[in-house]
Design an enzyme around this catalytic site. Structure first.
Site, PDB file in Angstrom:
ATOM      1  N   HIS A 157       0.842  -1.205   0.000  1.00 36.55           N
ATOM      2  CA  HIS A 157       0.000   0.000   0.000  1.00 36.55           C
ATOM      3  C   HIS A 157       0.878   1.256   0.000  1.00 36.55           C
ATOM      4  O   HIS A 157       0.892   2.025   0.973  1.00 36.55           O
ATOM      5  CB  HIS A 157      -0.855  -0.099   1.276  1.00 36.55           C
ATOM      6  CG  HIS A 157      -1.958   0.887   1.435  1.00 36.55           C
ATOM      7  ND1 HIS A 157      -1.795   2.244   1.295  1.00 36.55           N
ATOM      8  CD2 HIS A 157      -3.256   0.708   1.773  1.00 36.55           C
ATOM      9  CE1 HIS A 157      -2.953   2.846   1.541  1.00 36.55           C
ATOM     10  NE2 HIS A 157      -3.849   1.929   1.831  1.00 36.55           N
ATOM     11  N   GLU A 260      -0.981   1.412  -5.195  1.00 32.27           N
ATOM     12  CA  GLU A 260      -0.758   0.175  -4.456  1.00 32.27           C
ATOM     13  C   GLU A 260      -0.736  -1.015  -5.403  1.00 32.27           C
ATOM     14  O   GLU A 260      -1.688  -1.231  -6.152  1.00 32.27           O
ATOM     15  CB  GLU A 260      -1.890   0.009  -3.428  1.00 32.27           C
ATOM     16  CG  GLU A 260      -2.094   1.258  -2.582  1.00 32.27           C
ATOM     17  CD  GLU A 260      -3.385   1.223  -1.779  1.00 32.27           C
ATOM     18  OE1 GLU A 260      -3.821   0.126  -1.402  1.00 32.27           O
ATOM     19  OE2 GLU A 260      -3.951   2.290  -1.528  1.00 32.27           O
TER      20      GLU A 260
HETATM   21  C1  BG6 Z   1      -6.962   2.155   0.590  1.00 30.56           C
HETATM   22  C2  BG6 Z   1      -8.434   1.823   0.475  1.00 30.56           C
HETATM   23  O1  BG6 Z   1      -6.221   1.123   0.024  1.00 30.56           O
HETATM   24  O2  BG6 Z   1      -6.613   2.273   1.965  1.00 30.56           O
HETATM   25  C3  BG6 Z   1      -9.242   2.928   1.158  1.00 30.56           C
HETATM   26  O3  BG6 Z   1      -8.790   1.678  -0.885  1.00 30.56           O
HETATM   27  C4  BG6 Z   1      -8.796   3.105   2.597  1.00 30.56           C
HETATM   28  O4  BG6 Z   1     -10.626   2.615   1.085  1.00 30.56           O
HETATM   29  C5  BG6 Z   1      -7.287   3.345   2.616  1.00 30.56           C
HETATM   30  O5  BG6 Z   1      -9.478   4.192   3.171  1.00 30.56           O
HETATM   31  C6  BG6 Z   1      -6.692   3.514   4.009  1.00 30.56           C
HETATM   32  O6  BG6 Z   1      -7.002   2.440   4.832  1.00 30.56           O
HETATM   33  P1  BG6 Z   1      -6.523   2.409   6.352  1.00 30.56           P
HETATM   34  O7  BG6 Z   1      -7.110   1.177   6.955  1.00 30.56           O
HETATM   35  O8  BG6 Z   1      -5.013   2.360   6.329  1.00 30.56           O
HETATM   36  O9  BG6 Z   1      -7.022   3.685   6.969  1.00 30.56           O
END
Ligand code: BG6
Length: 285
Positions: A157, A260
């Site tokens: 990510h 990502e």
């Molecule tokens: C992204 C998702 O990959 O991660 C989003 O597509 C999400 O929907 C974002 O809000 C952040 O997620 P987190 O759990 O790290 O706050």
């Protein structure tokens, strides 16, 4: 401690920076420096010598054993998304162990981190290999240690550091279909390069294409190439959503874009007992 045998003088250095929190490891290559948290096998920074970090890290990130770090490269495994708790899987809030380290023939450092787990419905062993030189190479391997086959989803990510989102175009996904997570998961087609001027949360499908972040403000292009990854997520929370997150810098949405490398949804990976799968990502300018 277990990890210290993996240190290499001036090349691979472990630092305990926070009490009762796993150590950080810093890889010093000839061309760059990379910092990784053993909490989550989470790459926090990749800085070419004399240049700017390629990764964005929130100054409000929380370093706590039960929380994911905001920024860098959270590792979403064995599931992506928030349908199941914890959001994006438990790998990013688990302590990973070091199982190998070394220098390659060019003297570039690498480290391999491992999470062997009985905490899910299925037993698995995940490894993240990080190699650092003028490029950052990541290889995420998932192995099924269970007697039964299972399906998993995954993402590296990556939060990229950009001068200002208004200066940036993301090239490489033209012609691909995506699921718009902000519009009832409707499937749409990307026609142009991506320019972000509001919240965006999309899962591009059936794409192993390389992407390039063209940043006119920093006068640089960040390229992301991948293997064995069929999905790409593009995310920027914009003003309201980022303001609702306690660990997000005020105004930080301007300086980050998540691109990502993933396998999600229909592109979940099915692993037979004993089988393994490796997704590879290379990040460079
Ligand atoms: C992204 C998702 O990959 O991660 C989003 O597509 C999400 O929907 C974002 O809000 C952040 O997620 P987190 O759990 O790290 O706050």
């Amino acid at each position: 401690m277990q990890y210290e045998q993996f240190a290499i003088d001036k090349k691979i250095v472990f630092e305990t920076l926070i009490k009762e929190y796993p150590p950080f490891v810093i890889l010093y290559a000839k061309e760059s420096t990379c910092m990784i948290a053993l909490h989550g096998a989470h790459v926090l920074s990749f800085i070419p010598n004399g240049g700017k970090d390629l990764l964005w890290l929130s100054s409000k990130a929380q370093y706590q054993n039960d929380k994911a770090i905001r920024g860098g490269i959270p590792l979403c495994l064995p599931w992506f998304g928030s349908d199941t708790s914890p959001s994006h899987g438990f790998a990013r809030i688990s302590e990973w162990e070091v199982v190998a380290s070394g220098l390659d023939e060019e003297g570039s450092p690498y480290i391999c981190l491992q999470l062997q787990s009985d905490d899910w419905e299925y037993k698995f062993c995940a490894q993240l290999l990080v190699k650092v030189s003028d490029v950052l190479k990541l290889e995420l391997t998932m192995q099924n240690l269970d007697e039964k086959a299972f399906k998993f989803t995954e993402a590296l990510h990556s939060y990229f550091n950009i001068s200002d989102v208004k200066n940036v175009s993301l090239i490489g996904l033209q012609g691909r279909n995506y699921i718009d997570q902000l519009d009832g998961n409707i499937e749409k087609t990307q026609h142009e390069a991506i320019e972000v001027d509001s919240e965006i949360d999309r899962i591009y499908q059936d794409t192993d294409d390389a992407c390039t972040i063209e940043d006119k403000g920093y006068n640089r292009k960040i390229s992301i190439t991948k293997e064995n990854s069929k999905s790409t997520v593009v995310w920027n929370p914009w003003i309201d959503k980022s303001a609702s997150m306690v660990d997000f810098d005020e105004g930080g949405y301007k300086n980050m874009l998540c691109v990502e490398s993933a396998n999600i949804g229909d592109e979940a990976i099915e692993l037979q007992s004993g089988a393994q799968h490796t997704m590879k990502v290379t990040i460079e300018t």
